[in-house]
Design an enzyme around this catalytic site. Structure first.
Site, PDB file in Angstrom:
ATOM      1  N   GLU A   1       4.815  40.503  -7.251  1.00 42.46           N
ATOM      2  CA  GLU A   1       3.497  40.251  -7.837  1.00 42.46           C
ATOM      3  C   GLU A   1       2.793  41.565  -8.160  1.00 42.46           C
ATOM      4  OE1 GLU A   1       0.639  37.360  -5.906  1.00 42.46           O
ATOM      5  OE2 GLU A   1      -0.381  39.255  -5.469  1.00 42.46           O
TER       6      GLU A   1
ATOM      7  N   LYS B   1       2.235  25.018  -3.140  1.00 32.94           N
ATOM      8  CA  LYS B   1       0.970  24.396  -2.719  1.00 32.94           C
ATOM      9  C   LYS B   1       1.091  22.875  -2.810  1.00 32.94           C
ATOM     10  CE  LYS B   1      -1.683  28.437  -4.174  1.00 32.94           C
ATOM     11  NZ  LYS B   1      -2.707  28.986  -5.097  1.00 32.94           N
TER      12      LYS B   1
ATOM     13  N   ASP C   1      -0.461  38.411 -11.894  1.00 33.34           N
ATOM     14  CA  ASP C   1      -1.439  37.605 -11.157  1.00 33.34           C
ATOM     15  C   ASP C   1      -2.870  37.874 -11.582  1.00 33.34           C
ATOM     16  OD1 ASP C   1      -2.000  35.690  -9.095  1.00 33.34           O
ATOM     17  OD2 ASP C   1      -2.761  37.342  -7.872  1.00 33.34           O
TER      18      ASP C   1
ATOM     19  N   LYS D   1       4.520  39.458  -2.413  1.00 34.55           N
ATOM     20  CA  LYS D   1       3.108  39.322  -2.767  1.00 34.55           C
ATOM     21  C   LYS D   1       2.347  40.600  -2.381  1.00 34.55           C
ATOM     22  CE  LYS D   1       1.553  35.473  -3.477  1.00 34.55           C
ATOM     23  NZ  LYS D   1       1.151  34.771  -4.714  1.00 34.55           N
TER      24      LYS D   1
ATOM     25  N   ARG E   1       0.820  -1.211   0.000  1.00 32.94           N
ATOM     26  CA  ARG E   1       0.000   0.000   0.000  1.00 32.94           C
ATOM     27  C   ARG E   1       0.851   1.257   0.000  1.00 32.94           C
ATOM     28  NH1 ARG E   1      -2.957   2.049  -2.658  1.00 32.94           N
ATOM     29  NH2 ARG E   1      -3.965   0.001  -2.699  1.00 32.94           N
TER      30      ARG E   1
END
Length: 284
Positions: A202, A140, A224, A172, A105
Site C-alpha cells: 500500500e 470487511k 490508497d 499496509k 426466516r
C-alpha cells in the site's frame, strides 16, 4: 465483464446454515408453528422477489429447507447470479407447512443478505463499463460468513480479493512503519515467502510509489485514498510494471471516474459491509 463462478459444495455451506437454524430454533423449536399448525398440513410456498436485483443465496436457502425437512420438494427458478424483477418467483417449496415455516426466516436471511451484496456489486460493476477495471471486495465481511459473502460478490459480476491473511502478502502502512520503511519491508517479504505468493504493498503518495518502483519486489500496488488526478498520475508512473489497485473512499458515484484512470482493480469494503438487504418474501 463478469467473473466466473461455480456453486460452492453443500458440504461447506451446511455448517453455516445449521448454526443459523440452531440459533433460531433454540432449545424448544418453533413453538408457534407447533401450536397453531395442525399435524399433516401440507402447503405450496413461493420465495418471491419484491424488488429488482441480482439473486444470491438460493443455494443456502435450499439447504435451510432441506436441513429442516429433507422431504420438502424444492424447485429453483432463479439461480444465483441471475437477475430478478418484482414479483418474480425465485424458488418454490412444497411439503409440510410446519417445516416450511420453521425454515422460512433463515432461508430469507441468507437470500436477502446475499442478494443485496450481489445487487450492490452489480451497480459498481456497471460503472466500469467500457474499461478494463475490475471491482473487487475486501476482508470487511461478516464474521463467519466471508465465504458466502465473497461468493455473492462473484454473483454480482465482481471479483474476489484475498480470502484471508494466509492467501497473499498485503503490506499496509502499519507494516511499513513497524518494519522500518518500504525498502526494508519489501526485501523482508521477498526473502521470507514462497515464489508462488504474490506481494502487494500500500502507498499513499506518489513519492512512496516511486520508492516501491525503485526497490522492486512487489507484484501489486494498492493506491490508497488518492484523489482522481493523483490516481491518474500513479497509473502513468507505474506504466504497466505492477498491477494497480485503487482503494479508500470508493463510493458508487466515484467509480466511473476512477475506472477511467486505467487502474486494474477498485477494491471496496462497502460491497460486503454496507449492502442493503434485498426485499424478498415467502408467500403461501
Amino acid at each position: 465483464m463478469t467473473a466466473a463462478f461455480a456453486p460452492l459444495p453443500d458440504l461447506l455451506l451446511e455448517p453455516l446454515v445449521r448454526a443459523a437454524l440452531i440459533e433460531d430454533l433454540g432449545p424448544n423449536g418453533d413453538v408457534t408453528t407447533r401450536a397453531v399448525i395442525p399435524a399433516g398440513t401440507r402447503y405450496h410456498a413461493r420465495l418471491n422477489a419484491r424488488e429488482a436485483g441480482v439473486v444470491s443465496g438460493m443455494q443456502l436457502a435450499a439447504i435451510a429447507f432441506r436441513l429442516v425437512d429433507p422431504s420438502l420438494a424444492i424447485t429453483l427458478h432463479r439461480p444465483d447470479g441471475s437477475l430478478c424483477a418484482p414479483g418474480d418467483v425465485l424458488m418454490q417449496i412444497e411439503g409440510a407447512a410446519a417445516s416450511i415455516l420453521s425454515a422460512e426466516r433463515i432461508a430469507l436471511n441468507f437470500a436477502g443478505r446475499l442478494s443485496g451484496i450481489a445487487t450492490l456489486t452489480a451497480a459498481f460493476v456497471a460503472q466500469t463499463k467500457g474499461t478494463a477495471t475490475r471491482i473487487t471486495c475486501t476482508r470487511k465481511t461478516t464474521p463467519g460468513l466471508r465465504m458466502v459473502e465473497k461468493a455473492a460478490v462473484l454473483h454480482g459480476g465482481g471479483f474476489n480479493h484475498r480470502f484471508g491473511l494466509s492467501d497473499a502478502i498485503l503490506i499496509k502502512d502499519n507494516h511499513i512503519a513497524a518494519a522500518g520503511g518500504i525498502s526494508a519491508v519489501l526485501q523482508a517479504a521477498r526473502a521470507n515467502v514462497s515464489h508462488m505468493m504474490k506481494v502487494e504493498i500500500e502507498v499513499d503518495t506518489l513519492a512512496q510509489l516511486a520508492e516501491v518502483l525503485s526497490v522492486g519486489g512487489a507484484d501489486v500496488v494498492l493506491l490508497d485514498n488518492m484523489d482522481t488526478p493523483t490516481l491518474h498520475q500513479a497509473v502513468t508512473l507505474v506504466a504497466g510494471r505492477l498491477v494497480t489497485e485503487a482503494s479508500g473512499n470508493m463510493a458508487l458515484p466515484r467509480i466511473a471516474e476512477v475506472a477511467a484512470t486505467g487502474v486494474d482493480y477498485i477494491s471496496c469494503g462497502a460491497l460486503t459491509h454496507s449492502a442493503r438487504t434485498l426485499d424478498l418474501g415467502l408467500d403461501f
